[in-house]
Design a protein around this motif. Structure first.
Motif, PDB file in Angstrom:
ATOM      1  N   SER A  40      17.557  32.281  52.440  1.00 26.27           N
ATOM      2  CA  SER A  40      16.503  32.725  53.341  1.00 26.27           C
ATOM      3  C   SER A  40      15.145  32.729  52.654  1.00 26.27           C
ATOM      4  CB  SER A  40      16.832  34.130  53.838  1.00 26.27           C
ATOM      5  OG  SER A  40      15.817  34.603  54.671  1.00 26.27           O
ATOM      6  N   VAL A  41      14.115  32.451  53.435  1.00 24.11           N
ATOM      7  CA  VAL A  41      12.746  32.457  52.918  1.00 24.11           C
ATOM      8  C   VAL A  41      12.261  33.890  52.743  1.00 24.11           C
ATOM      9  CG1 VAL A  41      10.372  31.786  53.439  1.00 24.11           C
ATOM     10  CG2 VAL A  41      12.231  30.214  53.924  1.00 24.11           C
ATOM     11  N   ILE A  42      12.601  34.759  53.687  1.00 25.29           N
ATOM     12  CA  ILE A  42      12.172  36.161  53.644  1.00 25.29           C
ATOM     13  C   ILE A  42      13.148  36.947  52.778  1.00 25.29           C
ATOM     14  CG2 ILE A  42      11.753  38.229  55.001  1.00 25.29           C
ATOM     15  CD1 ILE A  42      11.236  36.371  57.385  1.00 25.29           C
ATOM     16  N   ILE A  43      12.629  37.635  51.767  1.00 23.49           N
ATOM     17  CA  ILE A  43      13.481  38.446  50.898  1.00 23.49           C
ATOM     18  C   ILE A  43      13.592  39.870  51.445  1.00 23.49           C
ATOM     19  CG2 ILE A  43      13.737  39.417  48.583  1.00 23.49           C
ATOM     20  CD1 ILE A  43      12.376  36.843  47.555  1.00 23.49           C
ATOM     21  N   LYS A  44      12.437  40.532  51.687  1.00 19.97           N
ATOM     22  CA  LYS A  44      12.463  41.872  52.265  1.00 19.97           C
ATOM     23  C   LYS A  44      11.091  42.210  52.836  1.00 19.97           C
ATOM     24  CE  LYS A  44      11.447  44.423  48.017  1.00 19.97           C
ATOM     25  NZ  LYS A  44      11.888  45.482  47.123  1.00 19.97           N
ATOM     26  N   PRO A  45      11.038  43.123  53.799  1.00 23.42           N
ATOM     27  CA  PRO A  45       9.742  43.562  54.330  1.00 23.42           C
ATOM     28  C   PRO A  45       9.085  44.564  53.391  1.00 23.42           C
ATOM     29  CG  PRO A  45      11.499  44.646  55.496  1.00 23.42           C
ATOM     30  CD  PRO A  45      12.148  43.669  54.562  1.00 23.42           C
ATOM     31  N   ILE A  46       7.770  44.634  53.478  1.00 23.03           N
ATOM     32  CA  ILE A  46       7.006  45.605  52.698  1.00 23.03           C
ATOM     33  C   ILE A  46       6.590  46.724  53.651  1.00 23.03           C
ATOM     34  CG2 ILE A  46       4.973  46.001  51.286  1.00 23.03           C
ATOM     35  CD1 ILE A  46       5.005  43.000  50.641  1.00 23.03           C
ATOM     36  N   ALA A  65      10.400  31.066  59.621  1.00 21.31           N
ATOM     37  CA  ALA A  65      11.421  32.050  59.291  1.00 21.31           C
ATOM     38  C   ALA A  65      11.187  33.374  60.013  1.00 21.31           C
ATOM     39  CB  ALA A  65      11.458  32.279  57.784  1.00 21.31           C
ATOM     40  N   VAL A  66       9.931  33.820  60.088  1.00 23.43           N
ATOM     41  CA  VAL A  66       9.620  35.085  60.769  1.00 23.43           C
ATOM     42  C   VAL A  66       9.844  34.943  62.269  1.00 23.43           C
ATOM     43  CG1 VAL A  66       7.771  36.709  61.315  1.00 23.43           C
ATOM     44  CG2 VAL A  66       8.044  35.894  58.989  1.00 23.43           C
ATOM     45  N   ILE A  79       7.965  40.221  51.340  1.00 23.59           N
ATOM     46  CA  ILE A  79       8.121  39.542  50.056  1.00 23.59           C
ATOM     47  C   ILE A  79       8.950  38.299  50.346  1.00 23.59           C
ATOM     48  CG2 ILE A  79       9.142  39.663  47.759  1.00 23.59           C
ATOM     49  CD1 ILE A  79       8.403  42.587  47.688  1.00 23.59           C
ATOM     50  N   VAL A  80       8.438  37.149  49.934  1.00 24.94           N
ATOM     51  CA  VAL A  80       9.075  35.877  50.254  1.00 24.94           C
ATOM     52  C   VAL A  80       9.387  35.110  48.973  1.00 24.94           C
ATOM     53  CG1 VAL A  80       7.981  35.707  52.523  1.00 24.94           C
ATOM     54  CG2 VAL A  80       6.832  34.745  50.550  1.00 24.94           C
ATOM     55  N   GLU A  81      10.109  34.006  49.117  1.00 21.61           N
ATOM     56  CA  GLU A  81      10.408  33.147  47.978  1.00 21.61           C
ATOM     57  C   GLU A  81       9.117  32.601  47.382  1.00 21.61           C
ATOM     58  OE1 GLU A  81      13.062  29.927  48.415  1.00 21.61           O
ATOM     59  OE2 GLU A  81      14.534  31.115  49.490  1.00 21.61           O
ATOM     60  N   LYS A  82       9.121  32.391  46.072  1.00 22.19           N
ATOM     61  CA  LYS A  82       7.918  31.894  45.394  1.00 22.19           C
ATOM     62  C   LYS A  82       7.579  30.461  45.798  1.00 22.19           C
ATOM     63  CE  LYS A  82       8.728  34.753  41.389  1.00 22.19           C
ATOM     64  NZ  LYS A  82       9.092  34.774  39.987  1.00 22.19           N
ATOM     65  N   THR A  83       8.583  29.691  46.197  1.00 23.94           N
ATOM     66  CA  THR A  83       8.356  28.289  46.527  1.00 23.94           C
ATOM     67  C   THR A  83       8.057  28.055  48.006  1.00 23.94           C
ATOM     68  OG1 THR A  83      10.729  27.973  46.834  1.00 23.94           O
ATOM     69  CG2 THR A  83       9.829  27.516  44.643  1.00 23.94           C
ATOM     70  N   ALA A  84       8.101  29.100  48.832  1.00 30.57           N
ATOM     71  CA  ALA A  84       7.901  28.951  50.276  1.00 30.57           C
ATOM     72  C   ALA A  84       6.428  28.732  50.595  1.00 30.57           C
ATOM     73  CB  ALA A  84       8.408  30.187  51.006  1.00 30.57           C
ATOM     74  N   THR A 122       6.946  43.876  34.763  1.00 37.44           N
ATOM     75  CA  THR A 122       7.335  43.936  36.160  1.00 37.44           C
ATOM     76  C   THR A 122       7.621  42.521  36.637  1.00 37.44           C
ATOM     77  OG1 THR A 122       5.053  43.755  36.918  1.00 37.44           O
ATOM     78  CG2 THR A 122       5.912  45.974  36.589  1.00 37.44           C
ATOM     79  N   ASN A 123       8.332  42.398  37.737  1.00 40.06           N
ATOM     80  CA  ASN A 123       8.677  41.086  38.263  1.00 40.06           C
ATOM     81  C   ASN A 123       7.493  40.444  38.975  1.00 40.06           C
ATOM     82  OD1 ASN A 123      11.303  41.283  37.383  1.00 40.06           O
ATOM     83  ND2 ASN A 123      11.993  42.273  39.269  1.00 40.06           N
ATOM     84  N   ALA A 124       7.400  39.128  38.877  1.00 40.46           N
ATOM     85  CA  ALA A 124       6.417  38.371  39.646  1.00 40.46           C
ATOM     86  C   ALA A 124       7.006  38.117  41.025  1.00 40.46           C
ATOM     87  CB  ALA A 124       6.100  37.058  38.945  1.00 40.46           C
ATOM     88  N   TYR A 125       6.151  38.136  42.061  1.00 41.73           N
ATOM     89  CA  TYR A 125       6.630  37.883  43.412  1.00 41.73           C
ATOM     90  C   TYR A 125       5.518  37.296  44.269  1.00 41.73           C
ATOM     91  CZ  TYR A 125       4.375  42.370  44.462  1.00 41.73           C
ATOM     92  OH  TYR A 125       3.469  43.390  44.599  1.00 41.73           O
ATOM     93  N   LYS A 126       5.898  36.819  45.433  1.00 42.55           N
ATOM     94  CA  LYS A 126       4.951  36.266  46.398  1.00 42.55           C
ATOM     95  C   LYS A 126       4.995  37.138  47.644  1.00 42.55           C
ATOM     96  CE  LYS A 126       3.543  31.903  48.423  1.00 42.55           C
ATOM     97  NZ  LYS A 126       3.801  30.449  48.412  1.00 42.55           N
ATOM     98  N   LYS A 127       3.817  37.536  48.116  1.00 36.22           N
ATOM     99  CA  LYS A 127       3.706  38.395  49.285  1.00 36.22           C
ATOM    100  C   LYS A 127       3.070  37.604  50.419  1.00 36.22           C
ATOM    101  CE  LYS A 127       0.593  41.937  49.854  1.00 36.22           C
ATOM    102  NZ  LYS A 127       0.019  43.248  49.560  1.00 36.22           N
ATOM    103  N   ALA A 128       3.593  37.770  51.621  1.00 36.57           N
ATOM    104  CA  ALA A 128       3.033  37.119  52.799  1.00 36.57           C
ATOM    105  C   ALA A 128       2.673  38.189  53.817  1.00 36.57           C
ATOM    106  CB  ALA A 128       4.029  36.150  53.401  1.00 36.57           C
ATOM    107  N   VAL A 129       1.449  38.108  54.346  1.00 34.59           N
ATOM    108  CA  VAL A 129       1.012  38.986  55.423  1.00 34.59           C
ATOM    109  C   VAL A 129       0.938  38.131  56.677  1.00 34.59           C
ATOM    110  CG1 VAL A 129      -0.804  40.496  56.267  1.00 34.59           C
ATOM    111  CG2 VAL A 129      -0.254  40.471  53.843  1.00 34.59           C
ATOM    112  N   VAL A 130       1.740  38.507  57.680  1.00 32.68           N
ATOM    113  CA  VAL A 130       1.896  37.712  58.892  1.00 32.68           C
ATOM    114  C   VAL A 130       1.241  38.446  60.047  1.00 32.68           C
ATOM    115  CG1 VAL A 130       3.597  36.760  60.478  1.00 32.68           C
ATOM    116  CG2 VAL A 130       4.063  36.770  58.039  1.00 32.68           C
ATOM    117  N   GLN A 131       0.376  37.743  60.776  1.00 35.58           N
ATOM    118  CA  GLN A 131      -0.251  38.330  61.961  1.00 35.58           C
ATOM    119  C   GLN A 131       0.442  37.770  63.195  1.00 35.58           C
ATOM    120  OE1 GLN A 131      -4.479  38.024  62.127  1.00 35.58           O
ATOM    121  NE2 GLN A 131      -4.641  39.095  64.058  1.00 35.58           N
TER     122      GLN A 131
END
Length: 96
Positions: free
Chosen positions: A2-8, A39-40, A26-31, A74-83
């Motif tokens: 899945s592209v979506i890992i978890k909601p913030i 995905a959303v 929080i999404v995959e780094k390559t997405a 701390t871990n590196a991650y990618k965050k997506a804000v979806v409107q």
């Protein structure tokens, strides 16, 4: 996978969800933005208007203690804000 890992769920993003219809994940780094949008829309059955992404780097720290140096990061991650479209919403608190 899945592209979506978890909601913030934070105070700031909860307020943005109520006022501006923005939700964070929080999404995959390559997405990319197109994959995140699809995905959303598939996961929640809503219409996505805009996607904003941010890459967070790993923060490294060193602590000086009695027993010596302790290093960590701390871990590196990618965050997506979806409107989403006006009038639609995502409810993270109910189990479907």
């Amino acid at each position: 996978m899945s592209v979506i890992i978890k909601p913030i769920v934070t105070e700031k993003l909860t307020k943005d969800g109520e006022v501006f219809n923005r939700f964070g994940f929080i999404v995959e780094k390559t997405a990319n933005k197109v994959q995140i949008k699809k995905a959303v829309e598939a996961a929640f059955g809503i219409t996505v208007v805009a996607v904003r992404t941010m890459n967070y780097r790993a923060d490294r720290s060193v602590k000086y203690t009695k027993s010596g140096l302790i290093s960590g990061k701390t871990n590196a991650y990618k965050k997506a804000v979806v409107q989403v479209k006006e009038g639609e919403s995502i409810d993270f608190y109910t189990n479907i």
